[in-house]
Scaffold this active site. Sequence first.
Site, PDB file in Angstrom:
ATOM      1  N   ASN A 148       1.444   7.385   8.559  1.00  0.00           N
ATOM      2  CA  ASN A 148       1.157   6.327   7.580  1.00  0.00           C
ATOM      3  C   ASN A 148       0.908   4.946   8.192  1.00  0.00           C
ATOM      4  O   ASN A 148       0.248   4.127   7.597  1.00  0.00           O
ATOM      5  CB  ASN A 148       2.237   6.272   6.499  1.00  0.00           C
ATOM      6  N   GLU A 246      14.088   6.818  11.767  1.00  0.00           N
ATOM      7  CA  GLU A 246      13.712   6.040  10.578  1.00  0.00           C
ATOM      8  C   GLU A 246      13.078   7.021   9.614  1.00  0.00           C
ATOM      9  O   GLU A 246      12.077   7.650   9.944  1.00  0.00           O
ATOM     10  CB  GLU A 246      12.702   4.943  10.937  1.00  0.00           C
ATOM     11  N   CYS A 280       7.252   3.856   3.696  1.00  0.00           N
ATOM     12  CA  CYS A 280       8.672   4.192   3.528  1.00  0.00           C
ATOM     13  C   CYS A 280       9.397   3.072   2.792  1.00  0.00           C
ATOM     14  O   CYS A 280      10.459   3.280   2.221  1.00  0.00           O
ATOM     15  CB  CYS A 280       9.318   4.484   4.868  1.00  0.00           C
ATOM     16  N   GLU A 458      15.271  -0.856  14.805  1.00  0.00           N
ATOM     17  CA  GLU A 458      14.033  -1.054  15.554  1.00  0.00           C
ATOM     18  C   GLU A 458      13.611  -2.508  15.403  1.00  0.00           C
ATOM     19  O   GLU A 458      14.036  -3.211  14.492  1.00  0.00           O
ATOM     20  CB  GLU A 458      12.932  -0.154  15.000  1.00  0.00           C
TER      21      GLU A 458
HETATM   22  P1  NDP Z   1       7.097  14.710   9.254  1.00  0.00           P
HETATM   23  O1  NDP Z   1       8.511  14.318   9.363  1.00  0.00           O
HETATM   24  O2  NDP Z   1       6.777  16.139   9.105  1.00  0.00           O
HETATM   25  O3  NDP Z   1       6.269  14.184  10.510  1.00  0.00           O
HETATM   26  C1  NDP Z   1       6.603  13.037  11.278  1.00  0.00           C
HETATM   27  C2  NDP Z   1       6.335  13.326  12.740  1.00  0.00           C
HETATM   28  O4  NDP Z   1       7.229  14.353  13.192  1.00  0.00           O
HETATM   29  C3  NDP Z   1       4.931  13.861  13.002  1.00  0.00           C
HETATM   30  O5  NDP Z   1       4.488  13.383  14.253  1.00  0.00           O
HETATM   31  C4  NDP Z   1       5.145  15.357  13.050  1.00  0.00           C
HETATM   32  O6  NDP Z   1       4.157  16.045  13.763  1.00  0.00           O
HETATM   33  C5  NDP Z   1       6.484  15.421  13.765  1.00  0.00           C
HETATM   34  N1  NDP Z   1       7.195  16.682  13.580  1.00  0.00           N
HETATM   35  C6  NDP Z   1       7.069  17.585  12.572  1.00  0.00           C
HETATM   36  N2  NDP Z   1       7.900  18.640  12.773  1.00  0.00           N
HETATM   37  C7  NDP Z   1       8.552  18.394  13.928  1.00  0.00           C
HETATM   38  C8  NDP Z   1       9.534  19.111  14.670  1.00  0.00           C
HETATM   39  N3  NDP Z   1      10.004  20.292  14.255  1.00  0.00           N
HETATM   40  N4  NDP Z   1      10.002  18.580  15.815  1.00  0.00           N
HETATM   41  C9  NDP Z   1       9.546  17.382  16.252  1.00  0.00           C
HETATM   42  N5  NDP Z   1       8.608  16.666  15.604  1.00  0.00           N
HETATM   43  C10 NDP Z   1       8.120  17.156  14.452  1.00  0.00           C
HETATM   44  O7  NDP Z   1       6.457  13.907   8.098  1.00  0.00           O
HETATM   45  P2  NDP Z   1       4.956  13.988   7.571  1.00  0.00           P
HETATM   46  O8  NDP Z   1       4.214  12.992   8.338  1.00  0.00           O
HETATM   47  O9  NDP Z   1       4.395  15.368   7.540  1.00  0.00           O
HETATM   48  O10 NDP Z   1       5.178  13.551   6.075  1.00  0.00           O
HETATM   49  C11 NDP Z   1       5.921  14.353   5.171  1.00  0.00           C
HETATM   50  C12 NDP Z   1       6.796  13.478   4.324  1.00  0.00           C
HETATM   51  O11 NDP Z   1       7.602  12.652   5.156  1.00  0.00           O
HETATM   52  C13 NDP Z   1       6.040  12.496   3.484  1.00  0.00           C
HETATM   53  O12 NDP Z   1       5.593  13.058   2.311  1.00  0.00           O
HETATM   54  C14 NDP Z   1       7.076  11.441   3.289  1.00  0.00           C
HETATM   55  O13 NDP Z   1       7.943  11.812   2.253  1.00  0.00           O
HETATM   56  C15 NDP Z   1       7.824  11.420   4.569  1.00  0.00           C
HETATM   57  N6  NDP Z   1       7.384  10.374   5.506  1.00  0.00           N
HETATM   58  C16 NDP Z   1       8.137   9.276   5.657  1.00  0.00           C
HETATM   59  C17 NDP Z   1       7.729   8.268   6.490  1.00  0.00           C
HETATM   60  C18 NDP Z   1       8.525   7.069   6.667  1.00  0.00           C
HETATM   61  O14 NDP Z   1       8.064   6.129   7.308  1.00  0.00           O
HETATM   62  N7  NDP Z   1       9.710   7.020   6.139  1.00  0.00           N
HETATM   63  C19 NDP Z   1       6.477   8.326   7.215  1.00  0.00           C
HETATM   64  C20 NDP Z   1       5.745   9.542   7.006  1.00  0.00           C
HETATM   65  C21 NDP Z   1       6.222  10.510   6.193  1.00  0.00           C
HETATM   66  P3  NDP Z   1       2.815  16.638  13.067  1.00  0.00           P
HETATM   67  O15 NDP Z   1       2.685  16.003  11.741  1.00  0.00           O
HETATM   68  O16 NDP Z   1       1.747  16.276  14.018  1.00  0.00           O
HETATM   69  O17 NDP Z   1       3.013  18.124  12.990  1.00  0.00           O
END
Ligand code: NDP
Length: 477
Positions: A148, A246, A280, A458
């Site tokens: 995001n 976070e 977020c 952070e």
């Molecule tokens: P994720 O938590 O799935 O992804 C965040 C990061 O973690 C990405 O780089 C992802 O990789 C990575 N990741 C995923 N699975 C693993 C794992 N098992 N081990 C290590 N790293 C991993 O969030 P998403 O981006 O898919 O978003 C899903 C939901 O998360 C959203 O709908 C929202 O609710 C929330 N979100 C919250 C944010 C915040 O700032 N608070 C930001 C973004 C999302 P990759 O995606 O490349 O597989």
Amino acid sequence: MGYQNYIAGQWADGSGILTNINPSDTGDVVGEYARGSADDVDAAVAAAKAALPGWRQIGIQKRADILDTIGRTLLERRQELGELLAREEGKTLPEAVGEVARAGQIFKFFGGEALRLSGQLVESVRPGLEVTVTREPLGVIGLITPWNFPVAIPAWKIAPALAYANTVVFKPAELVPGSAQALAEIIAAAGLPTGVFNLVVGPGSVVGEAMVNHPDVDGISFTGSVATGAMIAQAAAKRLARVQLEMGGKNPLVILDDADLEVAVECAINGAFFSTGQRCTASSRLVVTAGIHDQFVEAILKRMAGLTVDHALKEGTDIGPVVDAAQLEQNRSYIDIGQAEGATLAAGGELLERDTPGFYFSPALFVEATNDMRISREEIFGPVASLIKAADYDEALSIANDTEFGLSAGIVTTSLRHATHFRNNAEAGMVMVNLPTAGVDYHVPFGGTKGSSLGTREQGSYAKEFYTTVKTGYLLS
Ligand code: NDP
């Protein structure tokens, strides 16, 4: 082959290819990117480990200069990089350009911080001894970031990591490899020694997990969902690695009877719907006291009717598309959930068609929502807000705090007494008065309480708590 990973100072192919699609126009391929593997993580971590001593010895002036160069380049190229960001993530061009500029400021700030890191000389309780308290780099840092804020979040992790003489392996979200690649190119061109910074694009379940479980990764800083964060914390705890998480929010914006109506509407519109609600810190719960409730609903609906949802790069667009089909489906499903729970959908929540095929969704407002509904408790991560009526300030505060999250909380009021009480009693890491819950400065701490964050803050000078370790020295001369 399209774009590559950056490992040990070399651009390298991965073991697969990742196609990056524009969410404003699914026929537009932004690029093809190398998809890394666990072996690539091994190579990147080995390079980062080998680079540690040299990077520390290079000294603070050189580190400050390099960070400053990266910051200046981002600022100079903000328009071009903003276009790339808007094209692959879907936020509007002004939002994207602003994000790149923010990343530039962050690098420049941490260039200064590299110079300011200091220790203490303390008198010993034993006469004749001298005690020093100093900070040292943590080591190899694994950075895992969401889609995001594809430039700003990596910046606020990479910049302090490098400033305090750590080395980095960076894994961006697979949805946004273009911004990560552009950032990596700028960092690589800034004169860093080989191995200090490495980029490995690839799925979280492969590249992310390999980083989290790697014995030579000393710390993991993660931003993303609660579910992934919890898994990372458990895996890191098993091998006693430091973590910083976070995660989500369900941030309340309280609007009191004495609020300036215009300020209240602007704070709610910005906080709930801008950046397509994909922040977020988004104001996903609007808690409105009874005396202003009806007036506020009328005013916000009028303002919502004037919002333009369209292609992220089109002039005049207020809200770009949702990031991908899965997130669009998640938003849509919460519209059904809210209606089934008995909330009234006062506006939006529809899939929209525009000139180009994209994931367009009209911002949605539920009224007559209660705080126990799933739409008021779970992070939707889209332009969907629940409006909850409260009898008075006391009830509004208790609703605001009744959540498992605690990232940001806002209040709109002209009462100094309520503003001060709210600032002191809102259970959140960040509190905003007469401002949207989203939108923060870069030189002060960012983070939450309760289920929103784990570990130290952070940004700002607080970032050193994660990226350094403390050494106490005793000396008898
Ligand atoms: P994720 O938590 O799935 O992804 C965040 C990061 O973690 C990405 O780089 C992802 O990789 C990575 N990741 C995923 N699975 C693993 C794992 N098992 N081990 C290590 N790293 C991993 O969030 P998403 O981006 O898919 O978003 C899903 C939901 O998360 C959203 O709908 C929202 O609710 C929330 N979100 C919250 C944010 C915040 O700032 N608070 C930001 C973004 C999302 P990759 O995606 O490349 O597989």
